[in-house]
Each structure stands twice: as structure tokens, then as C-alpha cells.
Design a protein around this motif. Structure first.
Motif, short mmCIF file in Angstrom:
data_model
loop_
_atom_site.label_atom_id
_atom_site.label_comp_id
_atom_site.label_asym_id
_atom_site.label_seq_id
_atom_site.Cartn_x
_atom_site.Cartn_y
_atom_site.Cartn_z
N ASP A 98 0.85 -1.20 0.00
CA ASP A 98 0.00 0.00 0.00
C ASP A 98 0.88 1.25 0.00
N ALA A 99 1.88 1.25 0.86
CA ALA A 99 2.74 2.43 0.99
C ALA A 99 3.57 2.65 -0.28
N ILE A 100 4.08 1.57 -0.83
CA ILE A 100 4.90 1.68 -2.05
C ILE A 100 4.04 2.16 -3.22
N GLU A 101 2.83 1.64 -3.31
CA GLU A 101 1.95 2.05 -4.42
C GLU A 101 1.63 3.55 -4.33
N LYS A 102 1.52 4.03 -3.11
CA LYS A 102 1.28 5.47 -2.93
C LYS A 102 2.53 6.26 -3.32
#
Lengths: 164, 530
Positions: free
Chosen positions: B140-144
Motif C-alpha cells: 500500500d505504501a509503495i503504491e502510494k
């Protein structure tokens, strides 16, 4: 007598097909001529064979030292009339053959029952084609004209695109 | 000066080629390699307050260097200038080499690791240190951070649209995929470095993050070996390289650190271990490639396969043979997935069949050609052990990857499916990339032509752009190199591996996001052990 004949075939000289290049990083002088002869048959004539051979020499600086040595050996084998007689039925080095005979040799390597010869053919063919088609001179024939100068529009912030 | 140029010019960044003397450096954590694994790890640790030193063999190129010309970019941005192959020359290996690693040149395709793959690792490879759910917040964090988002159908280029439409027409699963881009200009040159920084690679995201947080970077330095004392790495020894990254300058690098993280990617990470004599585990074995074959469809309409996002659709219809009806299964039984590939003049001409006039006639049809590939999912069968990395006498890696009969049978079936899909999407002719090419114009041709064709080394080009494994994670030291809970070496207490080489199998999807997620999870765990 066979040995003598075989030795003579193996020692037949390489024909100079392009002007010699003094400043080679990887290829030997003889290998450079053999590669140029291969390039003449493989790449379109919108880019000259010496340019391709020099480009390959430059690219190979980045290959493993062992791969560089193998490439020189491959060109030697390709040129050599003795294995040429055994496998391709020719008694002359590759550089001394007519263009039609050179194409026959290329096809003989391509269609060989030995994987090593097939792979050798592709190694020579691909590196010549990849080098030639990196040259813009080959692009008009394909209708290929990529854009240029877009770099000025580059985003300059590492945080661009980060969602809130 | 732009913000990214300021990062490049930071005093924390050292060009090894211009160092006036030997470099002797100290750090809390030394990370070797700045690709998907190393750069994410560096950012997490630097932001957590660690003194981080990144080491990179490649050059620090920026968007100004990405000219959309292969002559300028391929030799600089790929391992061995793009000439790397497997031992028998059967497989061409495309692998990045630059600050930012392969993320600088990949085609932006982003998938999370399939849940069933992680379950297989748990069940068969003793990977007990994390579960799928542990990775989710990190993805989730990387996609953001990397602006990873799904492509919409309308923005696909014709090359991908043919894949999408052909699969739909045949009732095969197909979907658009996710890309790590922001406001992409659709130049199509992701593989040569994004000229506008729309691609959210490590070069323009986590490496600046790490440097902003105080991390240092030395590039143009080759990591030669770890020097171990008992069960610890004492130092890393390296060689500084010239401005082209080819010749040693004669100057050396020595790094002393509390912890060392190997993030050089598959092939190069195992090679660093072997050069260091750290070979007391299955180092280099089980290296996987997602080996690729291609098919060219010729259409009446314009395709322009060099325009637009290189990849925007994928079909995993054949990824799980066991889930298909018996009539749909094939000899060999290895799964594969289908994607599109962009056309670059140098790369694609080399992969096109024949030579001279025949070759020219083939590539002259590029405007109307769509090229699609099948990527074989290796590593999930007991008799498919992948490849083994050894060292050449020079110390460079050499991968021996035998293509077994089972893989050739799968290639043959996949070649048929590619032809079927291209004809279903309107291709008037289909060519395999065999030399000489196989030629098909109707469905009735497919079995007859492909069944009669040779599938063997040197008969058709095989590629890999996804290198995985070689330093497997797992909790059985006899079958793995690093622990799965933290990717630490089983014996050496301060040595970690955080990159795609820890995967016990291939993935069945493009690997970059799997590496990002795992790296972020493991770096976060490492940061908690200050």
C-alpha cells in the motif's frame, strides 16, 4: 597428406574487406575483418560494415573478458577454411568467398545440427543487427522516427505523483 | 538547478571514477546495489536514523541522458552492455545496471506477489517468517509513493490492445495492469530510461528520499568481496571504476559497517557471495528467469509498436494449468502468462529472424507488427531446478540455465497460443521468431506448422527480463541461504540479502513490486533492531 592439406587450409589468409582499424579494444585485426565481412551480408547497406564492426568492438568492452575471448575465437572458427571444408564444403576462408557463398555459410551455421554452431550464428547475426539498427541511418527505411528533446519536459521533483 | 539535479550534486553523492585516492568509509549499514531492493531499504533505514551508505557499480544517469536512442543508452544502462547471456548462449539476459538498477529500464509493470506463490513458499520452501498479510501495508505504501495505478483500457496502445482483444475474443482471462508512472507522456521509451521522469523508478523516488534523509551514495564502484572474520563480515572491498564503468582506476574502496545488505540482484548477488567465499549454503542454485518466447502478428491497420506505454495488459489464463479443463492442458504442463513487448530498433532487430534482404523485409513491416510474448513460470516443479550461477575466471557471474524438454514443450504450446490470440485479434499473418521464421495465416496452420518446427537451442530466440533466486530465503539452512524472518544469512550475523535473489521460485508476475514490498517489510524490521 591430409594433415598437410588441412594445415594449409587453416592457414589461408584473411582477406581485407574494409580498411584496417588501428584502435581496437577487443577484436583482433583478423577478427575485425571477419566481422566486417559478416556484417556486409547481415545488415542493410544504409550503414557500412566497418562502422558496424567498430560499434561491436566498442560494445564488447562491456562484456565479460571471457566472452570477449570467446567472440574472437568464434570469428576465427567462422573464418577458418578447415572446419569450413568439414562442415560447409568450402575450401576458402569466409572473407574470400563470394557473397552468395557467404550466405550459404551463414545458413549452414543457422541450420546446423550442432547447437554450438547455431548459437554462434545467432551471436554474430544479432550483435551486427543490434549495432546497425542502433544507427539512425537505418531508420528511414523502416519509417521509424522517434521524438527527441523531450527531456526538457522532465518532472524535477522526487515527490511528484505522491498521492495525498 | 532542478530538485533532482540538486540530489545528484549533493555532497553525500560521490562519483567513484573521480576519487583522487582510495576511499575508506564507515557506516551503520552498507547497502550494495541501488535497485528495487537496495534503494527501498536505504530510504527506510535512512529515514529511521541509520547512517546508510549505498554502493553502486553503474553510473548515475538522469533524464537528460535518456535520449530515447539505444546507441546512447543500452550499453550504459544494461549489464554487460546488453550482451549478457546464459552459458550456452540460448537465453539473452536483460538486466539493468545504473543508480536505480533495473527500475530505470523496466517497462513499469507492477503486480503484487500472488498469494498462492507466497503460500507455496511457506508450504514447500520453509518460508515461515512472514505471511501475505504482512506485505499488504508495505505494498500500500509503495503504491502510494510510486504512483502505482491500474491502466484504463482506453489508454492502451495498439500493441497491447491486440493482446487484450485477442484474449477476450477467445474467452481467455486478460486484464489491464498497474504501472508506476505519474502523468505518463506515453513516449514508449521506458526501456531506455524515462526521458521525462514520469516513471517513478528508484532513481527519482527512494534514492532521493534516502539522500534527503542523510544517506550517502558512492557510484562507479564494483563490490569485489566481503572480508569475513568468524561469523561476521568485517569489511567490504571494492574497486573504483573509470567514467564509463569499464576499467578500474587503480583506486580501492573499503567499507566498515555494522551491517551489510546485498542488493545487487539475481546473478550479481550470488556472484558477490561466491567471490567472498561465502558458499556454505546453496549459493547460486535455483535461479529463475521467466524465460520468454515471442510471436509477431502482422495487421492491416497501423500498430506503431514503439508508441505508447510498453505494457498495459496481461493474460494469466495459462498460468495455472491445474485449474484448466483437461482439454486445455499441454505437454510439459508448466504455466505461462502473456504480455506485449515494445519495439526498439536495436533490440527488436536482433530478435527478428534471418539476415540481409530477408531480415530487412521483415523489419520493414514494423508499423503493422504487434509483438507478444509468453513468459514461462519456472521453479514450481520438482524437476525444474532453474539455473546455477558460478564465477567466470574474471569473477563475473555466469549462469548455466539448461532449457529442459519440459520447458521446450511448454514453449511449443505457448507459441501456438500466441499465434491463436494474434489471429483472433485480426492478424493477417503470424510469424514465430524462429530462424527461419514459421509463417501462419489461419488457425488451420497453427498445429501443422508449429508441431513440425524445431524447438531447441539456437532455433528461436529466448529472453529473460526477470531474474530471480540464487540466494533463497527459508528456514531450512540446507536449502536456503538467508532466514525468512529478516533475510539475514543463516550463519553470518551481520549480512543480509534484500533483492529478487531471495525468491525461492519465480513469481508468475513481473517482479518489481514483489521486491519493493518485501524490501520495505524487511527494512522496517531491521530498523526496529537499532
Amino acid at each position: 597428406m591430409l594433415l598437410l592439406g588441412g594445415g594449409t587450409l587453416a592457414l589461408l589468409p584473411t582477406k581485407e574487406v574494409v580498411a584496417p582499424e588501428a584502435d581496437l579494444a577487443v577484436l583482433g585485426a583478423r577478427a575485425f575483418q571477419v566481422l566486417a565481412a559478416v556484417a556486409k551480408r547481415v545488415v542493410p547497406d544504409t550503414v557500412d560494415a566497418a562502422t558496424v564492426a567498430k560499434g561491436v568492438d566498442s560494445l564488447l568492452r562491456r562484456a565479460a573478458p571471457e566472452a570477449q575471448a570467446d567472440f574472437n575465437k568464434l570469428l576465427g572458427l567462422f573464418e577458418n577454411a578447415l572446419p569450413g571444408l568439414l562442415f560447409d564444403g568450402r575450401a576458402l576462408p569466409f572473407t574470400q568467398l563470394s557473397p552468395e557463398s557467404q550466405d550459404r555459410v551463414l545458413r549452414s551455421w543457422r541450420d546446423s545440427r550442432f547447437a554450438l554452431r547455431r548459437s554462434g550464428y545467432h551471436a554474430l547475426r544479432r550483435i551486427c543487427l543490434a549495432t546497425a539498427y542502433a544507427d539512425e541511418a537505418t531508420w528511414p527505411a523502416l519509417g521509424y522516427s522517434p521524438p527527441s528533446g523531450l527531456n526538457a519536459a522532465a518532472y524535477d521533483d522526487s515527490k511528484v505523483g505522491v498521492s495525498a | 538547478m532542478t530538485k533532482l539535479a540538486l540530489v545528484r550534486a549533493s555532497p553525500n553523492v560521490t562519483d567513484g571514477s573521480s576519487a583522487s585516492g582510495d576511499l575508506e568509509l564507515k557506516a551503520d549499514v552498507c547497502i550494495i546495489g541501488t535497485g528495487a531492493g537496495g534503494a527501498v531499504t536505504a530510504a527506510v533505514l535512512a529515514e529511521a536514523g541509520f547512517d546508510v551508505l549505498m554502493i553502486e557499480e553503474g553510473g548515475y544517469y538522469t533524464s537528460n541522458d535518456f535520449t530515447m536512442r539505444e546507441r546512447d543508452t543500452t550499453p550504459r544502462l544494461y549489464q554487460e552492455g546488453g550482451t549478457r547471456t546464459t552459458k550456452d548462449l540460448a537465453i539473452s539476459i536483460l538486466q539493468g545496471k545504473a543508480v536505480g538498477g533495473t527500475t530505470v529500464v523496466n517497462w513499469t509493470t507492477s503486480f503484487r506477489t500472488p498469494e498462492d506463490v507466497i503460500q507455496t513458499w511457506h508450504d514447500k520452501h520453509a518460508v515461515k517468517g512472514f505471511a501475505y498479510a504482512d506485505l499488504v501495508p508495505h505494498w500500500d505504501a509503495i503504491e502510494k509513493r510510486l504512483a502505482i495505478a491500474k491502466v484504463d483500457v482506453a489508454s492502451m496502445n495498439a500493441n497491447n490492445r491486440k493482446l487484450y482483444d485477442g484474449c477476450k475474443a477467445l474467452g481467455w482471462e486478460v486484464d489491464t495492469l498497474k504501472r508506476n508512472v505519474y502523468a505518463c507522456l506515453q513516449t514508449g521509451f521506458c526501456g531506455l530510461g524515462c526521458p521525462v521522469n514520469a516513471k517513478r523508478s528508484m532513481l527519482v523516488t527512494t534514492i532521493p528520499d534516502a539522500i534527503d534523509a542523510g544517506a550517502r551514495l558512492v557510484f562507479r564502484v564494483r563490490a569485489d568481496r566481503f572480508v569475513t572474520k568468524g561469523n561476521t563480515v568485517a569489511t567490504l572491498e571494492g574497486t573504483l571504476l573509470d567514467g564509463e564503468g569499464i576499467k578500474p582506476t587503480g583506486k580501492k574502496l573499503t567499507v566498515t559497517a555494522k551491517r551489510f545488505v546485498t542488493s545487487c540482484g539475481a546473478l550479481n548477488s550470488p556472484a558477490l557471495f561466491l567471490r567472498s567465499g561465502i558458499d556454505d549454503a546453496p549459493v547460486g542454485v535455483r535461479t529463475f528467469l521467466h524465460p520468454v518466447i515471442g510471436s509477431a502478428g502482422i495487421y492491416d491497420e497501423d500498430i506503431y509498436p514503439y508508441r505508447g506505454a510498453p505494457q498495459s495488459a496481461a493474460s494469466h489464463h495459462f498460468a495455472h494449468p491445474e485449474g484448466l479443463a483437461p482439454s486445455e492442458r499441454w505437454e510439459g504442463g508448466v504455466g505461462f502468462f502473456l504480455e506485449a513487448v515494445p519495439w526498439y530498433p536495436s533490440l527488436s532487430s536482433g530478435a527478428s529472424p534471418s539476415f540481409g534482404a530477408e531480415h530487412l523485409a521483415f523489419v520493414k513491416r514494423v508499423k503493422n507488427t504487434a509483438t507478444h510474448i509468453a513468459l514461462v513460470i519456472d521453479g514450481f516443479h520438482d524437476d525444474l531446478a532453474g539455473g546455477r550461477v558460478t564465477l567466470r575466471p574474471s569473477g563475473m557471474p555466469l549462469l548455466d540455465y539448461p532449457i529442459t524438454e519440459r520447458l521446450w514443450s511448454t514453449f511449443r504450446f505457448a507459441q501456438k497460443k500466441l499465434a491463436e490470440m494474434q489471429l483472433a485479434s485480426g492478424a493477417k499473418e503470424v510469424f514465430s521468431l524462429h530462424d527461419p521464421a514459421l509463417h501462419m495465416t489461419s488457425k488451420a496452420d497453427i498445429d501443422r506448422v508449429i508441431d513440425a518446427a524445431p524447438f531447441d537451442v539456437g532455433r528461436l530466440p529466448v529472453f529473460t527480463a526477470h531474474q530471480m533466486g540464487g540466494l533463497a530465503m527459508g528456514d531450512d539452512p540446507s536449502r536456503s541461504v538467508v532466514r525468512s524472518e529478516d533475510l539475514r544469512h543463516h550463519r553470518i550475523e551481520n549480512l543480509y540479502v534484500i533483492d529478487g535473489s531471495v525468491f525461492p521460485t519465480s513469481l508468475g508476475v513481473n517482479p518489481q513490486e514483489s521486491i519493493y514490498g518485501l524490501a520495505r517489510l524487511m527494512a522496517t524490521r531491521l530498523a526496529a533492531r537499532k
